[in-house]
Motif scaffolding. Structure first.
Motif, PDB file in Angstrom:
ATOM      1  N   GLU A  38      -6.051   2.296  -9.346  1.00 30.37           N
ATOM      2  CA  GLU A  38      -5.780   1.948 -10.742  1.00 30.37           C
ATOM      3  C   GLU A  38      -4.349   1.423 -10.811  1.00 30.37           C
ATOM      4  N   TYR A  39      -4.048   0.710 -11.880  1.00 25.15           N
ATOM      5  CA  TYR A  39      -2.688   0.245 -12.105  1.00 25.15           C
ATOM      6  C   TYR A  39      -2.060   1.057 -13.228  1.00 25.15           C
ATOM      7  N   LEU A  80       0.492  -0.158  -8.358  1.00 24.17           N
ATOM      8  CA  LEU A  80      -0.824   0.187  -7.842  1.00 24.17           C
ATOM      9  C   LEU A  80      -0.811   1.637  -7.377  1.00 24.17           C
ATOM     10  N   VAL A  81      -1.722   2.443  -7.907  1.00 23.15           N
ATOM     11  CA  VAL A  81      -1.824   3.869  -7.560  1.00 23.15           C
ATOM     12  C   VAL A  81      -3.158   4.090  -6.887  1.00 23.15           C
ATOM     13  N   ARG A 106       1.051   7.966 -15.582  1.00 19.35           N
ATOM     14  CA  ARG A 106       0.342   8.776 -14.592  1.00 19.35           C
ATOM     15  C   ARG A 106      -0.296  10.006 -15.239  1.00 19.35           C
ATOM     16  N   VAL A 107       0.445  10.680 -16.091  1.00 16.72           N
ATOM     17  CA  VAL A 107      -0.085  11.900 -16.726  1.00 16.72           C
ATOM     18  C   VAL A 107      -1.275  11.573 -17.613  1.00 16.72           C
ATOM     19  N   ARG A 164       8.600  -2.694  -0.492  1.00 16.03           N
ATOM     20  CA  ARG A 164       8.330  -2.694  -1.929  1.00 16.03           C
ATOM     21  C   ARG A 164       6.859  -2.463  -2.263  1.00 16.03           C
ATOM     22  N   ARG A 165       6.614  -1.767  -3.355  1.00 16.02           N
ATOM     23  CA  ARG A 165       5.288  -1.708  -3.960  1.00 16.02           C
ATOM     24  C   ARG A 165       5.244  -2.549  -5.225  1.00 16.02           C
ATOM     25  N   PHE A 166       6.391  -3.013  -5.679  1.00 13.41           N
ATOM     26  CA  PHE A 166       6.486  -3.895  -6.844  1.00 13.41           C
ATOM     27  C   PHE A 166       7.892  -4.484  -6.842  1.00 13.41           C
ATOM     28  N   THR A 167       8.087  -5.551  -7.595  1.00 16.28           N
ATOM     29  CA  THR A 167       9.406  -6.184  -7.659  1.00 16.28           C
ATOM     30  C   THR A 167      10.331  -5.377  -8.562  1.00 16.28           C
TER      31      THR A 167
END
Length: 364
Positions: free
Chosen positions: A353-354, A359-360, A333-334, A316-319
């Motif tokens: 950045e979030y 998290l990106v 994102r754009v 996972r990167r997030f729940t």
């Protein structure tokens, strides 16, 4: 009998392929002609699974377009840049930051790249519903060909790849095509993109980076291979390697959305664009892309009905509770890309950045 005459437009002549000894990535070549038989599809499932799991980048050949047809597409791709005035380009400039979608022009110097240097890249972006916006005068006579090309990317290349990926996850083969509808609301789009040479001062300030390392936010990206070497991928070992040009092939990569839907079984590859080798400097780099994004209303949670995901477990990167919809994630994102203030990470050469609670990372 009706005879269709295609509009006459200038021929675009790209640079010759580089003769320099570059460290190329050894990417798999997926032959879509195998897709026509059950035995061939079974082979492709295994080949594609390995390709996406290893590098996340691969080539596609025998995709249904001839060399001549592909050359015509690159002639068309140059029209929004060479046959449209700067004044008219302003009229069709996109509002990425305001609306979080790519439609129309992304003009030069919109993105901050690195070291205070802004980009020298022009995009012309066309939603898969190609007639939903007005286009520059020089582009309008070409819209029938552009629509045919868009549908070819979507139905003859993207959908077979998505069916193979669904099969690799032991899901019904239409699982992913169902959420990549051609008529459904969403931001899958065709992009013509032209990189212009930069000054030596800008190269020095930016560290020769034309587009910093990133992952795509969609599911699958199709890039029609062109000869100017500049694209690099980061290998699993953390080394940058060049992507070789193959005539009339596609370079295909996976994106964040496929990672989220597959529970981390398939990961997106970090890639960047750098200054071309010395024998290609001074030439523009013209590209044709098809960025596939799932339908807007899809929530980016793992497809838990997949036996593969159940066996492999979820990375996972997030729940699930924090999972965005496709619309939320792609708009974030754009709007943020090249505009937001990035923060330095503890990882060397990484800024973060979030987007919502995702998290990106961006890589230099």
């Amino acid at each position: 009998m009706t005879v269709t005459t295609i509009p006459t437009i200038p021929h675009y002549e790209p640079a010759a392929p580089s003769q320099e000894d570059l460290d190329y990535a050894n990417l798999a070549i997926i032959d879509l002609s195998k897709y026509s038989t059950p035995e061939g599809r079974a082979e492709l499932v295994d080949e594609l699974r390995d390709a996406v799991r290893t590098y996340g980048f691969f080539y596609v050949i025998n995709h249904g377009m001839t060399n001549e047809q592909t050359r015509r597409i690159f002639d068309i791709a140059d029209v929004p840049f060479s046959q449209v005035s700067d004044e008219e380009k302003q009229k069709y400039a996109g509002k990425m930051r305001e609306v979080g979608t790519y439609q129309g022009y992304k003009l030069r110097k919109y993105w901050h790249i690195n070291g205070g240097v802004r980009d020298q890249i022009e995009n012309y972006n066309i939603n898969k519903q190609v007639h939903n916006k007005e286009h520059p005068v020089a582009v309008r006579p070409l819209m029938s060909e552009i629509e045919t090309f868009t549908k070819h990317n979507h139905f003859n290349v993207l959908h077979p790849i998505l069916r193979l990926l669904a099969t690799s996850l032991e899901l019904p083969e239409d699982t992913l095509t169902t959420i990549h509808g051609y008529e459904a609301p969403g931001d899958t789009w065709l992009r013509f993109m032209k990189y212009y040479p930069r000054s030596e001062e800008e190269e020095a300030q930016s560290g020769n980076i034309w587009l910093k390392g990133h992952t795509d936010f969609g599911s699958i990206t199709l890039l029609w291979s062109q000869p100017v070497s500049a694209l690099q991928i980061m290998t699993p070992e953390g080394k940058w390697k060049w992507v070789r040009h193959i005539e009339n092939a596609l370079v295909v990569n996976s994106g964040d959305s496929l990672e989220f839907l597959s529970g981390g079984f398939y990961k997106p590859t970090i890639h960047r664009v750098v200054q071309p080798p010395s024998d290609q400097r001074g030439y523009p780099r013209l590209g044709a892309f098809y960025f596939a994004v799932p339908d807007d209303n899809v929530r980016l949670v793992p497809l838990m009905q997949s036996p593969v995901i159940q066996r492999e477990g979820i990375k996972r990167r997030f729940t699930d509770e924090d999972a965005p919809t496709v619309e939320e994630y792609r708009k974030g994102r754009v709007a943020a890309y090249g505009q937001s203030q990035l923060k330095k990470s503890e990882e060397k050469g990484v800024e973060v950045e979030y987007i919502g609670k995702v998290l990106v990372k961006h890589y230099n």
